[in-house]
Scaffold this active site. Structure first.
Site, PDB file in Angstrom:
ATOM      1  N   GLY A 265      79.972  -8.868  62.121  1.00  0.00           N
ATOM      2  CA  GLY A 265      80.812  -8.041  62.977  1.00  0.00           C
ATOM      3  C   GLY A 265      81.831  -7.218  62.224  1.00  0.00           C
ATOM      4  O   GLY A 265      82.668  -6.555  62.847  1.00  0.00           O
ATOM      5  N   GLY A 266      81.736  -7.228  60.892  1.00  0.00           N
ATOM      6  CA  GLY A 266      82.636  -6.377  60.109  1.00  0.00           C
ATOM      7  C   GLY A 266      82.504  -4.915  60.503  1.00  0.00           C
ATOM      8  O   GLY A 266      83.468  -4.149  60.446  1.00  0.00           O
TER       9      GLY A 266
ATOM     10  N   GLY B  72      72.397  -7.434  58.034  1.00  0.00           N
ATOM     11  CA  GLY B  72      73.282  -7.965  57.004  1.00  0.00           C
ATOM     12  C   GLY B  72      74.215  -9.019  57.573  1.00  0.00           C
ATOM     13  O   GLY B  72      74.077  -9.452  58.721  1.00  0.00           O
TER      14      GLY B  72
ATOM     15  N   LYS C  39      78.023 -12.418  49.479  1.00  0.00           N
ATOM     16  CA  LYS C  39      78.169 -12.876  50.869  1.00  0.00           C
ATOM     17  C   LYS C  39      77.887 -14.371  51.050  1.00  0.00           C
ATOM     18  O   LYS C  39      78.186 -14.932  52.105  1.00  0.00           O
ATOM     19  CB  LYS C  39      77.222 -12.082  51.780  1.00  0.00           C
TER      20      LYS C  39
ATOM     21  N   GLU D 154      74.280  -7.017  68.066  1.00  0.00           N
ATOM     22  CA  GLU D 154      73.531  -7.734  67.027  1.00  0.00           C
ATOM     23  C   GLU D 154      73.098  -9.104  67.555  1.00  0.00           C
ATOM     24  O   GLU D 154      71.967  -9.543  67.352  1.00  0.00           O
ATOM     25  CB  GLU D 154      74.393  -7.905  65.772  1.00  0.00           C
TER      26      GLU D 154
HETATM   27  C1  5RP Z   1      78.119  -5.155  61.435  1.00  0.00           C
HETATM   28  C2  5RP Z   1      77.719  -6.369  60.683  1.00  0.00           C
HETATM   29  C3  5RP Z   1      77.173  -6.173  59.320  1.00  0.00           C
HETATM   30  O1  5RP Z   1      75.934  -6.786  59.234  1.00  0.00           O
HETATM   31  C4  5RP Z   1      78.108  -6.792  58.329  1.00  0.00           C
HETATM   32  O2  5RP Z   1      79.409  -6.250  58.531  1.00  0.00           O
HETATM   33  C5  5RP Z   1      77.657  -6.544  56.897  1.00  0.00           C
HETATM   34  O3  5RP Z   1      77.779  -5.185  56.601  1.00  0.00           O
HETATM   35  P1  5RP Z   1      77.488  -4.608  55.164  1.00  0.00           P
HETATM   36  O4  5RP Z   1      76.006  -4.682  54.946  1.00  0.00           O
HETATM   37  O5  5RP Z   1      78.014  -3.194  55.230  1.00  0.00           O
HETATM   38  O6  5RP Z   1      78.250  -5.434  54.165  1.00  0.00           O
HETATM   39  O7  5RP Z   1      77.801  -7.477  61.143  1.00  0.00           O
HETATM   40  O8  5RP Z   1      78.713  -5.465  62.657  1.00  0.00           O
END
Ligand code: 5RP
Length: 230
Positions: free
Chosen positions: A99-100, A86, A125, A107
């Site tokens: 990186g959320g 994602g 997004k 990654e």
């Molecule tokens: C984790 C990430 C995720 O891909 C990003 O935060 C998106 O997460 P989500 O699918 O829960 O919205 O980079 O480090």
């Protein structure tokens, strides 16, 4: 449609993409986060077609293993045809902020090995310009204050992610207020600060393919010049 229904739809589309584009016994790179979790659950349906997966976090590793999918160390693997993950933001050139979930370093490493990076997102997004989402920067703990001062010099306000330690034992600074006019340049610049492990800009190695969930269906956007996985 709820956001979870959109994530579910895009995860299913990614499973179909993987099934159609891998050879028998391939190893798949798997990302981290809520959308990646939906993908892992879908991947279970085709687990007999893959030899295993490389995970970008301990959480994804546990989820894959719970489905009976073998998880390999990246050092045991010489090629990954596809990496599915994602993003927190993605632009029309398929450059991303990630990186959320705090897994940005692993990654980036898994993405670097993969032939094709498939980004799976819901439509919220997709942005015209990266930078509204605070940019995650993984730092060696002793360098945190130094890195924060350097980031202030670049126009960003760094906030320590409270109570969080990455899978690599490091801390995350979430950087607010950056103007990301040139993502490749900023990614390179921030990574040069001593103490930075990596930052969440995925511009030097962006996605090759975006599967974008919308209420009207899953749209496919391909990066100009992107090649197929096999
Ligand atoms: C984790 C990430 C995720 O891909 C990003 O935060 C998106 O997460 P989500 O699918 O829960 O919205 O980079 O480090």
């Amino acid at each position: 449609m709820t956001q979870d229904q959109l994530k579910q739809a895009v995860a299913r589309a990614a499973r179909d993409y993987v099934a159609a584009n891998i050879g028998e016994g391939a190893i798949i790179g798997v990302g981290t986060g809520s959308t990646a979790n939906f993908f892992i659950d879908e991947l279970a349906a085709i687990k007999d077609r893959i030899a295993g997966a490389v995970a970008s976090s301990d959480a994804s590793k546990r989820r894959l293993e719970a489905h009976g999918i073998k998880v390999l160390d990246l050092n045991e693997v010489s090629e990954l045809p596809i990496y599915v993950d994602g993003a927190d933001e993605i632009d029309a050139e398929l450059m991303m902020v990630k990186g959320g979930g705090g897994a940005l370093t692993r990654e980036k490493i898994v993405a670097a090995v993969a032939r094709t990076f498939v980004c799976v997102c819901d439509q919220s997004k997709l942005v015209a310009t990266l930078g509204k989402f605070p940019l995650p920067v993984e730092v060696i703990p002793m360098a945190r204050a130094h890195v924060a001062r350097e980031l202030a010099g670049l126009g960003g306000q760094a906030k320590l992610r409270q109570g969080f330690v990455s899978d690599n034992g490091n801390q995350i600074l979430d950087v607010h207020g950056l103007t990301i006019a040139d993502p490749v340049r900023l990614e390179t610049r921030i990574n040069q600060i001593p103490g930075v492990v990596t930052n969440g800009l995925f511009a030097l190695r962006g996605a090759d393919l975006l599967l974008l969930a919308t209420p009207a269906g899953v749209k496919t956007l391909r990066r100009a010049g992107a090649t197929n996985p096999s």
